[in-house]
Each structure stands twice: as structure tokens, then as C-alpha cells.
Design a protein around this motif. Structure first.
Motif, PDB file in Angstrom:
ATOM      1  N   GLY A  66       0.773  -1.245   0.000  1.00 15.11           N
ATOM      2  CA  GLY A  66       0.000   0.000   0.000  1.00 15.11           C
ATOM      3  C   GLY A  66       0.795   1.280   0.000  1.00 15.11           C
ATOM      4  O   GLY A  66       0.274   2.334   0.385  1.00 15.11           O
ATOM      5  N   ALA A  67       2.052   1.211  -0.455  1.00 15.57           N
ATOM      6  CA  ALA A  67       2.894   2.410  -0.454  1.00 15.57           C
ATOM      7  C   ALA A  67       2.294   3.551  -1.269  1.00 15.57           C
ATOM      8  O   ALA A  67       2.452   4.724  -0.925  1.00 15.57           O
ATOM      9  CB  ALA A  67       4.287   2.074  -0.979  1.00 15.57           C
ATOM     10  N   LYS A  68       1.587   3.203  -2.336  1.00 14.67           N
ATOM     11  CA  LYS A  68       1.025   4.238  -3.202  1.00 14.67           C
ATOM     12  C   LYS A  68      -0.058   5.074  -2.518  1.00 14.67           C
ATOM     13  O   LYS A  68      -0.406   6.148  -2.996  1.00 14.67           O
ATOM     14  CB  LYS A  68       0.456   3.609  -4.477  1.00 14.67           C
ATOM     15  CG  LYS A  68       1.514   3.183  -5.487  1.00 14.67           C
ATOM     16  CD  LYS A  68       0.867   2.703  -6.780  1.00 14.67           C
ATOM     17  CE  LYS A  68       1.913   2.389  -7.828  1.00 14.67           C
ATOM     18  NZ  LYS A  68       1.295   1.959  -9.114  1.00 14.67           N
ATOM     19  N   THR A  69      -0.575   4.585  -1.399  1.00 17.15           N
ATOM     20  CA  THR A  69      -1.615   5.341  -0.686  1.00 17.15           C
ATOM     21  C   THR A  69      -1.007   6.414   0.217  1.00 17.15           C
ATOM     22  O   THR A  69      -1.734   7.247   0.767  1.00 17.15           O
ATOM     23  CB  THR A  69      -2.478   4.407   0.178  1.00 17.15           C
ATOM     24  OG1 THR A  69      -1.677   3.848   1.234  1.00 17.15           O
ATOM     25  CG2 THR A  69      -3.073   3.279  -0.658  1.00 17.15           C
ATOM     26  N   ALA A  70       0.305   6.383   0.370  1.00 16.37           N
ATOM     27  CA  ALA A  70       0.966   7.310   1.291  1.00 16.37           C
ATOM     28  C   ALA A  70       1.025   8.727   0.728  1.00 16.37           C
ATOM     29  O   ALA A  70       1.233   8.930  -0.464  1.00 16.37           O
ATOM     30  CB  ALA A  70       2.369   6.820   1.612  1.00 16.37           C
ATOM     31  N   ASP A  71       0.823   9.683   1.600  1.00 17.57           N
ATOM     32  CA  ASP A  71       0.994  11.093   1.250  1.00 17.57           C
ATOM     33  C   ASP A  71       2.406  11.558   1.603  1.00 17.57           C
ATOM     34  O   ASP A  71       2.966  12.434   0.949  1.00 17.57           O
ATOM     35  CB  ASP A  71      -0.011  11.953   2.017  1.00 17.57           C
ATOM     36  CG  ASP A  71      -1.445  11.552   1.722  1.00 17.57           C
ATOM     37  OD1 ASP A  71      -1.902  11.815   0.602  1.00 17.57           O
ATOM     38  OD2 ASP A  71      -2.094  10.955   2.606  1.00 17.57           O
ATOM     39  N   ILE A  72       2.935  10.964   2.659  1.00 16.55           N
ATOM     40  CA  ILE A  72       4.273  11.316   3.132  1.00 16.55           C
ATOM     41  C   ILE A  72       5.031  10.023   3.434  1.00 16.55           C
ATOM     42  O   ILE A  72       4.522   9.148   4.133  1.00 16.55           O
ATOM     43  CB  ILE A  72       4.208  12.168   4.409  1.00 16.55           C
ATOM     44  CG1 ILE A  72       3.402  13.446   4.153  1.00 16.55           C
ATOM     45  CG2 ILE A  72       5.615  12.516   4.899  1.00 16.55           C
ATOM     46  CD1 ILE A  72       3.095  14.227   5.409  1.00 16.55           C
ATOM     47  N   ALA A  73       6.229   9.901   2.904  1.00 16.26           N
ATOM     48  CA  ALA A  73       7.055   8.723   3.169  1.00 16.26           C
ATOM     49  C   ALA A  73       8.335   9.158   3.871  1.00 16.26           C
ATOM     50  O   ALA A  73       8.949  10.166   3.490  1.00 16.26           O
ATOM     51  CB  ALA A  73       7.393   8.005   1.872  1.00 16.26           C
ATOM     52  N   ILE A  74       8.724   8.397   4.888  1.00 12.73           N
ATOM     53  CA  ILE A  74       9.970   8.663   5.607  1.00 12.73           C
ATOM     54  C   ILE A  74      10.882   7.466   5.427  1.00 12.73           C
ATOM     55  O   ILE A  74      10.551   6.354   5.864  1.00 12.73           O
ATOM     56  CB  ILE A  74       9.731   8.909   7.110  1.00 12.73           C
ATOM     57  CG1 ILE A  74       8.784  10.092   7.315  1.00 12.73           C
ATOM     58  CG2 ILE A  74      11.053   9.172   7.818  1.00 12.73           C
ATOM     59  CD1 ILE A  74       7.354   9.714   7.579  1.00 12.73           C
ATOM     60  N   VAL A  75      12.008   7.663   4.760  1.00 13.72           N
ATOM     61  CA  VAL A  75      12.997   6.605   4.595  1.00 13.72           C
ATOM     62  C   VAL A  75      13.946   6.709   5.781  1.00 13.72           C
ATOM     63  O   VAL A  75      14.857   7.538   5.807  1.00 13.72           O
ATOM     64  CB  VAL A  75      13.765   6.751   3.264  1.00 13.72           C
ATOM     65  CG1 VAL A  75      14.770   5.608   3.112  1.00 13.72           C
ATOM     66  CG2 VAL A  75      12.789   6.756   2.087  1.00 13.72           C
ATOM     67  N   ALA A  76      13.704   5.859   6.783  1.00  6.59           N
ATOM     68  CA  ALA A  76      14.453   5.933   8.039  1.00  6.59           C
ATOM     69  C   ALA A  76      15.568   4.901   8.097  1.00  6.59           C
ATOM     70  O   ALA A  76      16.107   4.623   9.170  1.00  6.59           O
ATOM     71  CB  ALA A  76      13.496   5.735   9.212  1.00  6.59           C
ATOM     72  N   ILE A  77      15.913   4.322   6.947  1.00  5.63           N
ATOM     73  CA  ILE A  77      16.978   3.314   6.888  1.00  5.63           C
ATOM     74  C   ILE A  77      18.291   3.930   7.357  1.00  5.63           C
ATOM     75  O   ILE A  77      18.637   5.047   6.958  1.00  5.63           O
ATOM     76  CB  ILE A  77      17.126   2.767   5.454  1.00  5.63           C
ATOM     77  CG1 ILE A  77      15.825   2.081   5.034  1.00  5.63           C
ATOM     78  CG2 ILE A  77      18.306   1.814   5.357  1.00  5.63           C
ATOM     79  CD1 ILE A  77      15.788   1.686   3.575  1.00  5.63           C
TER      80      ILE A  77
END
Length: 222
Positions: A66-77
Motif C-alpha cells: 500500500g505504499a502508493k496510498t501514502a501522502d508522506i514517506a519517511i525513509v528511516a533506513i
């Protein structure tokens, strides 16, 4: 970015990623959390709306959770720089509106920006700078910076020279390059008028730029 109905995607569930998830969840935000490690995913399962074990460098895997439903993504790797860059690139390909990525160093940050990260953060550096600033300027623990601006807002007792004088006499905006937003007195908060007299036990809520505030706030005895 939208306000109340944002869906947040957090990729990487180390200490930084988990802290983000917990804070967002406590604020009632909808969170999708992703990591390759099953144990970390299980730790977040009861915290967020959806916790999934997936490879963030695989576009199909991200789409399935469901990544496409995100408005904001945080790449915390954290230390896996290659994975963070690939994940950021994929998120841009998936047309996530706003992508925030964690960087380990300035070279990493430049690459993240080039592949489409809207904002790059340095958690360890930022925390170190914040701690150093608090050690040098203890008064800052009472202040917060207004997002997207240079202004800080906080509550503090008046310094000696203010006590017994009216707002008009102090000419606060000119003399202190700051603004009094409100005063808390005897358990009540109110917006002061020109003839309001500052009292010793008042708590004044002020706003101003850090360099202006530190010229007079540090005169206050801690």
C-alpha cells in the motif's frame, strides 16, 4: 501536503523509524511501517495501522503493502546507504507526494536530494546540535521553533528590568525585537494591553528570532 488525513509510510524500523511510528500513532495518524526484519515488524504491529515485512528496494513489494496510498514517506533506513537511495528513488517513481530521507553523511544527503528526496535529515547531527545548543543556552528548553520559520515561541519569567513596567513603557517589539503573545498570571492566561503592568511572577509567552531572544532571555536567572 494535506493536513489531517495524511497517510504516513515509514521505511526502516530501527530506533529512529520506531520513534517516528510511535509519535505519529500517538497523534492519531495513519501509519504504514515497513522493514525487512520480521522481529522489528512484529514490534510495531500493535502500534501502527499496518506493519509489513517487505524489501523497500523492490517496487512491487512496496506497491503490495500500500505504499502508493501514502501522502508522506519517511525513509528511516540507517547504515545501508544503497538501500536508502534505492527506496527513495522508488518512492519518487511511485509518485509519493512528499519524501523525507535520513542521511548518514553529506555525500549521502546530496545523492538523496538528486534522486528526489524532498527533505533530508541527519538525526544524530540534529540531536547533537540541539543538545549543544541547550547546554550553551539552557533557556531554549522552554522554546520551540515554529516549523518553516526562524521564529521561536516559549514561556519564561520576565527579566528584572521589565517588572513594574507597562507593555507600552517597555516598547517590547522595538527594545527586545520580540512580541508578547500572552501572559499567565495566578492561573489565568490573557492577552496583555498597552497598560498591562508586568509582574514578577508572571509567565510571558513570547515569540522572536533566536539571535534576538538570546540577547535578553539569558539575563534571566535560571
Amino acid at each position: 501536503m494535506k493536513d489531517e488525513k495524511n497517510v504516513y509510510l515509514v521505511i526502516g524500523l530501527g530506533r529512529f523509524g520506531q520513534a517516528i511510528c510511535r509519535t505519529l500513532a500517538e497523534k492519531g495518524k495513519q501509519v504504514i511501517a515497513i522493514d525487512r526484519t520480521r522481529q522489528l515488524v512484529e514490534e510495531m504491529a500493535e502500534v501502527v495501522d499496518l506493519a509489513a515485512q517487505a524489501d523497500a528496494t523492490d517496487s512491487d513489494a512496496l506497491t503490495k503493502v500500500g505504499a502508493k496510498t501514502a501522502d508522506i514517506a519517511i525513509v528511516a533506513i540507517g547504515s545501508n546507504i544503497e538501500a536508502s537511495i534505492l527506496a527513495t528513488t522508488i518512492l519518487q517513481d511511485l509518485q509519493i507526494p512528499h519524501v523525507i530521507a535520513r542521511a548518514e553523511n553529506y555525500t549521502h544527503a546530496r545523492v538523496l536530494a538528486r534522486v528526489g528526496a524532498n527533505k533530508v535529515v541527519f538525526p544524530e547531527r540534529d540531536m547533537g546540535e540541539r543538545l549543544a545548543a541547550l547546554l550553551i543556552h539552557p533557556w531554549m528548553s522552554h522554546f520551540v521553533q515554529v516549523p518553516g520559520s526562524l521564529f521561536h515561541v516559549g514561556e519564561i519569567n520576565p527579566i528584572a528590568e521589565m517588572i513594574g513596567k507597562t507593555i507600552e513603557e517597555l516598547d517590547f517589539r522595538t527594545h527586545y525585537s520580540s512580541v508578547i503573545l500572552s501572559i499567565s498570571r495566578d492561573g489565568e492566561r490573557f492577552v496583555p494591553k498597552k497598560d498591562t503592568v508586568i509582574q514578577e511572577n508572571d509567565m510571558i509567552l513570547v515569540a522572536g528570532q533566536k539571535e534576538d531572544l538570546e540577547k535578553w532571555v539569558e539575563e534571566k536567572k535560571e
